[in-house]
Enzyme design. Structure first.
Site, short mmCIF file in Angstrom:
data_model
loop_
_atom_site.label_atom_id
_atom_site.label_comp_id
_atom_site.label_asym_id
_atom_site.label_seq_id
_atom_site.Cartn_x
_atom_site.Cartn_y
_atom_site.Cartn_z
N CYS A 141 9.32 3.10 -12.34
CA CYS A 141 8.63 1.87 -11.93
C CYS A 141 9.21 0.64 -12.64
O CYS A 141 9.28 0.58 -13.87
CB CYS A 141 7.14 2.01 -12.26
SG CYS A 141 6.22 0.48 -12.04
N ASP A 153 0.07 -3.19 3.99
CA ASP A 153 -1.28 -3.65 3.67
C ASP A 153 -1.33 -4.03 2.19
O ASP A 153 -0.31 -3.97 1.49
CB ASP A 153 -2.33 -2.58 4.03
CG ASP A 153 -2.46 -1.52 2.96
OD1 ASP A 153 -1.47 -1.31 2.21
OD2 ASP A 153 -3.53 -0.91 2.85
N GLU A 156 -8.66 1.23 11.47
CA GLU A 156 -7.83 0.17 10.92
C GLU A 156 -8.55 -1.18 10.95
O GLU A 156 -8.44 -1.97 10.02
CB GLU A 156 -6.49 0.09 11.65
CG GLU A 156 -5.56 1.23 11.30
CD GLU A 156 -5.25 1.30 9.80
OE1 GLU A 156 -5.30 0.26 9.13
OE2 GLU A 156 -5.02 2.41 9.30
N TYR A 190 0.05 -6.21 10.91
CA TYR A 190 -0.32 -5.01 10.16
C TYR A 190 -0.94 -3.95 11.06
O TYR A 190 -0.54 -2.79 11.04
CB TYR A 190 -1.30 -5.35 9.02
CG TYR A 190 -1.91 -4.07 8.50
CD1 TYR A 190 -1.18 -3.22 7.69
CD2 TYR A 190 -3.17 -3.65 8.95
CE1 TYR A 190 -1.67 -2.00 7.30
CE2 TYR A 190 -3.68 -2.43 8.56
CZ TYR A 190 -2.93 -1.62 7.74
OH TYR A 190 -3.42 -0.39 7.37
S1 SF4 Z 1 3.71 3.32 -12.74
FE1 SF4 Z 1 4.10 1.51 -11.51
S2 SF4 Z 1 3.76 2.16 -9.41
FE2 SF4 Z 1 2.82 3.69 -10.75
S3 SF4 Z 1 0.67 3.06 -11.01
FE3 SF4 Z 1 1.80 2.15 -12.70
S4 SF4 Z 1 2.37 0.13 -11.95
FE4 SF4 Z 1 1.81 1.32 -10.16
#
Ligand code: SF4
Length: 301
Positions: free
Chosen positions: A219, A148, A47, A130
């Site tokens: 997403c 991170d 780490e 972290y």
């Molecule tokens: S779909 Fe969203 S979470 Fe997946 S790689 Fe693309 S930007 Fe990143």
């Protein structure tokens, strides 16, 4: 996804965990600090090294480090300058001093065993929020939000719908990370490393492979049409011509010398005397170099 303003339902959270952990189980890299026989000390070393250095460069340094210092006590018994020497060209060498200081504290205060308690980890010199969370999670399989740069980028895109997170971790990110944590220790530990791996391999900083991403359908950034980043300027990574470069050149002379170094050997590494002096002063102020007389230097003893 991974809806945002409101807390996801338990069922949505479970589905999210299953998706990301399933992807991880099929795609994770085989890295030595993730094997069952990696000791908590090995995880801590990894780490420290991985914080600002890519995996490929860390791998040989990690192996050499643990071969020489398989325990915190072994490192603590050596001079801090030896840690700086072994750090080699990993960059940001203050990490070597911090790791040596942590090893010393572990040896003196914890009988040589890396503590499994998050607060005790956080109290070690050189261990920040972290690293404490990462070691507690990866070495001791505990439930902690591990934030991170890779994890923060995945959450920024998938949850918040922006291309990049803020320059520094903020309260909203911590809240999101906690809300998304699986309920049990073991699953939370796997979730932490799985999101990190997704950020490292798929949701990368400059070229996310959204078509290969398990979160594609949900997403938030994708659903918003991939809007370009509009926040404050992102920190650059320039190196050429910086004091960091000069510091690296000066330190390389001291690492290779195995003893005292006269000023003249340092003067030839960089033509700008003012910048060179500033870089050397910085190394001395950071404890990475010790002056031992007029114009004579060595690594810290
Ligand atoms: S779909 Fe969203 S979470 Fe997946 S790689 Fe693309 S930007 Fe990143």
């Amino acid at each position: 996804m991974v809806a945002t303003a409101s807390t996801p339902t338990p069922a949505a959270l479970r589905a999210l965990h299953t998706t990301v952990i399933g992807w991880y189980e099929g795609n994770a890299r085989d890295l030595p600090w993730r094997t069952p026989d990696a000791s908590p000390w090995a995880v801590m070393v990894s780490e420290f090294m991985l914080q600002q250095t890519p995996v490929k460069r860390v791998l040989p340094a990690y192996a050499a480090w643990l071969e020489r210092w398989p325990t915190p006590a072994a490192l603590a018994a050596d001079a801090p300058g030896e840690a700086v020497r072994m750090w080699g060209r990993l960059g940001y060498p203050r990490r070597a001093l911090r790791l040596h200081a942590a090893a010393t504290a572990i040896t003196e205060q914890h009988d040589g065993a890396v503590p499994d308690d998050h607060a005790a980890l956080l109290a070690l010199p050189g261990v920040g929020e972290y690293t404490a969370a990462a070691v507690a999670s990866f070495a001791f399989r505990q439930r902690h939000a591990v934030l991170d740069t890779n994890v923060r980028r995945v959450f920024a895109r998938a949850v918040t719908g922006v291309e990049y997170p803020a320059n520094a971790t903020n309260a909203a990110e911590r809240r999101t990370a906690h809300e998304l944590l699986p309920a049990t220790d073991e699953r939370a530990a796997t979730w932490a490393v799985a999101v990190m791996e997704l950020g490292a391999l798929v949701c990368t900083a400059r070229g996310p492979e959204c078509g290969a991403c398990p979160l594609f359908a949900e997403c938030a950034w994708q659903r918003a049409g991939c809007p370009p980043y509009q926040g404050p300027a992102r920190r650059g990574q320039t190196y050429e011509g910086t004091d960091r470069q000069v510091r690296g050149k000066l330190l390389a002379v001291l690492r290779d010398a195995h003893g005292l170094v006269e000023q003249g050997r340092l003067d030839v590494v960089w033509p700008d005397a003012i910048q060179r002096a500033r870089a050397l002063d910085g190394l001395v102020a950071d404890g990475l170099v010790e002056p031992v007389g007029p114009g004579t230097y060595r690594l810290p003893q």
